[in-house]
Write an enzyme that holds these catalytic residues in place. Sequence first.
Site, PDB file in Angstrom:
ATOM      1  N   HIS A 102       0.727  -1.425   0.001  1.00  0.00           N
ATOM      2  CA  HIS A 102      -0.113  -0.041  -0.075  1.00  0.00           C
ATOM      3  C   HIS A 102       0.852   1.217   0.013  1.00  0.00           C
ATOM      4  O   HIS A 102       0.430   2.376   0.551  1.00  0.00           O
ATOM      5  CB  HIS A 102      -0.933   0.013   1.153  1.00  0.00           C
ATOM      6  CG  HIS A 102      -1.895  -0.896   1.138  1.00  0.00           C
ATOM      7  ND1 HIS A 102      -2.734  -1.787   2.217  1.00  0.00           N
ATOM      8  CD2 HIS A 102      -2.643  -1.509   0.044  1.00  0.00           C
ATOM      9  CE1 HIS A 102      -3.565  -2.254   1.808  1.00  0.00           C
ATOM     10  NE2 HIS A 102      -3.630  -2.581   0.559  1.00  0.00           N
ATOM     11  N   CYS A 110       4.237  15.509  -4.866  1.00  0.00           N
ATOM     12  CA  CYS A 110       3.441  16.598  -5.591  1.00  0.00           C
ATOM     13  C   CYS A 110       2.708  16.505  -6.423  1.00  0.00           C
ATOM     14  O   CYS A 110       3.052  15.837  -7.195  1.00  0.00           O
ATOM     15  CB  CYS A 110       4.439  17.553  -5.934  1.00  0.00           C
ATOM     16  SG  CYS A 110       3.900  19.087  -6.522  1.00  0.00           S
ATOM     17  N   CYS A 133       7.044  24.167  -5.747  1.00  0.00           N
ATOM     18  CA  CYS A 133       6.440  24.457  -6.970  1.00  0.00           C
ATOM     19  C   CYS A 133       4.991  25.096  -6.784  1.00  0.00           C
ATOM     20  O   CYS A 133       4.470  25.582  -7.527  1.00  0.00           O
ATOM     21  CB  CYS A 133       6.342  23.329  -8.006  1.00  0.00           C
ATOM     22  SG  CYS A 133       4.957  22.131  -7.655  1.00  0.00           S
TER      23      CYS A 133
HETATM   24  P1  OAD Z   1      -6.781  -4.150  10.227  1.00  0.00           P
HETATM   25  O1  OAD Z   1      -6.958  -3.141  11.047  1.00  0.00           O
HETATM   26  O2  OAD Z   1      -7.859  -4.450   9.264  1.00  0.00           O
HETATM   27  O3  OAD Z   1      -6.450  -5.433  11.157  1.00  0.00           O
HETATM   28  C1  OAD Z   1      -5.801  -5.620  12.138  1.00  0.00           C
HETATM   29  C2  OAD Z   1      -5.516  -7.028  12.669  1.00  0.00           C
HETATM   30  O4  OAD Z   1      -4.513  -7.206  13.842  1.00  0.00           O
HETATM   31  C3  OAD Z   1      -6.818  -7.349  13.390  1.00  0.00           C
HETATM   32  O5  OAD Z   1      -7.139  -9.033  12.855  1.00  0.00           O
HETATM   33  C4  OAD Z   1      -6.226  -7.694  14.904  1.00  0.00           C
HETATM   34  O6  OAD Z   1      -7.079  -8.784  15.369  1.00  0.00           O
HETATM   35  C5  OAD Z   1      -4.964  -7.893  14.619  1.00  0.00           C
HETATM   36  N1  OAD Z   1      -4.284  -7.299  15.715  1.00  0.00           N
HETATM   37  C6  OAD Z   1      -4.516  -6.224  16.627  1.00  0.00           C
HETATM   38  N2  OAD Z   1      -3.546  -6.228  17.799  1.00  0.00           N
HETATM   39  C7  OAD Z   1      -2.697  -7.065  17.433  1.00  0.00           C
HETATM   40  C8  OAD Z   1      -1.175  -7.487  18.001  1.00  0.00           C
HETATM   41  N3  OAD Z   1      -0.730  -6.707  19.056  1.00  0.00           N
HETATM   42  N4  OAD Z   1      -0.532  -8.661  17.528  1.00  0.00           N
HETATM   43  C9  OAD Z   1      -1.149  -9.400  16.540  1.00  0.00           C
HETATM   44  N5  OAD Z   1      -2.255  -9.010  15.910  1.00  0.00           N
HETATM   45  C10 OAD Z   1      -3.162  -7.809  16.117  1.00  0.00           C
HETATM   46  O7  OAD Z   1      -5.584  -4.143   9.470  1.00  0.00           O
HETATM   47  P2  OAD Z   1      -5.054  -4.611   8.107  1.00  0.00           P
HETATM   48  O8  OAD Z   1      -5.522  -6.058   8.004  1.00  0.00           O
HETATM   49  O9  OAD Z   1      -3.558  -4.261   8.013  1.00  0.00           O
HETATM   50  O10 OAD Z   1      -5.342  -0.041   3.805  1.00  0.00           O
HETATM   51  O11 OAD Z   1      -5.926  -3.883   7.010  1.00  0.00           O
HETATM   52  C11 OAD Z   1      -5.773  -3.728   5.785  1.00  0.00           C
HETATM   53  C12 OAD Z   1      -5.750  -2.288   5.011  1.00  0.00           C
HETATM   54  O12 OAD Z   1      -7.017  -1.827   5.405  1.00  0.00           O
HETATM   55  C13 OAD Z   1      -4.627  -1.559   5.515  1.00  0.00           C
HETATM   56  O13 OAD Z   1      -3.581  -1.505   4.736  1.00  0.00           O
HETATM   57  C14 OAD Z   1      -5.555  -0.053   5.195  1.00  0.00           C
HETATM   58  C15 OAD Z   1      -6.738  -0.478   5.670  1.00  0.00           C
HETATM   59  O14 OAD Z   1      -7.736   0.375   5.399  1.00  0.00           O
HETATM   60  C16 OAD Z   1      -5.344   1.170   3.201  1.00  0.00           C
HETATM   61  O15 OAD Z   1      -5.056   2.010   3.657  1.00  0.00           O
HETATM   62  C17 OAD Z   1      -5.557   1.054   1.571  1.00  0.00           C
END
Ligand code: OAD
Length: 233
Positions: A102, A110, A133
């Site tokens: 991502h 910019c 700019c």
């Molecule tokens: P999420 O916020 O959707 O999920 C976080 C995960 O981490 C959950 O399954 C929690 O249970 C777990 N979790 C929380 N604390 C933890 C810890 N200390 N150790 C292990 N696990 C833990 O995050 P992502 O899956 O990364 O995209 O989300 C995917 C995408 O959604 C992001 O990259 C972002 C977001 O919208 C964009 O911005 C394009």
Amino acid sequence: MALTGAGISVESGIPPFRGKGGLWEKIDPMEVAHIDAFMDDPARVWKLLIQDMKAVLDKARPNPGHTGLADFEQAGILRTIITQNVDSLHQAAGNNDVIEFHGNFAWQRCLNCDGMIETTRVELDQMPPRCNCGGILRPDCVFFGEMIPQQALARSQQVSAQCDAMLVIGTSATVQPAATMPFIAKDNGAVIIEINREPTPLTQPISDLALMGAAGSVMPRLVRAVSQRRSST
Ligand code: OAD
């Protein structure tokens, strides 16, 4: 290889997106993290989202979840990390092959001249911040509604298909196309090992092993266990 998400950086002080304390509980991602929202009103998105992200990410340092993955790379066990995170903490911990699915928050681009400036050097006294700019700056990250960088996607699909084991750490596995990578790995015979505080949509269907707990405490134990096993064989 490893696929990581926001959960691995929670113990570095960066809130996740979903679940308890998640960013999307407080603000609607379609209003602040969609490219259309940014293009409609960049100042608003800077004020509601990017400025706070900058404050949190400027201070964040790798935690034992990240350093455990660096230990695995050093031991020759881990080759590549695909991360959905934009915080550069895997590189800060010492991993060398990190695919940033991502993009990366460390840089701002910019909209006018395409020039890049380091986020730490961006002045916040005007909103939205601007390039020399005069063009508006945007983070070099993927907003909702934007394509995944082509090279990151192609290489992620390739390494997922070729790995023999995938560690899936701290991701809710709900955002596509990142969430397909474990399925690609599994279809090609890899073992799937999940580390998460709670079950995810991967746990039942494809995870061979689910280590439930915080990445910052599970990873050091896993590194110790693997190293003991290797020294005894
Ligand atoms: P999420 O916020 O959707 O999920 C976080 C995960 O981490 C959950 O399954 C929690 O249970 C777990 N979790 C929380 N604390 C933890 C810890 N200390 N150790 C292990 N696990 C833990 O995050 P992502 O899956 O990364 O995209 O989300 C995917 C995408 O959604 C992001 O990259 C972002 C977001 O919208 C964009 O911005 C394009």
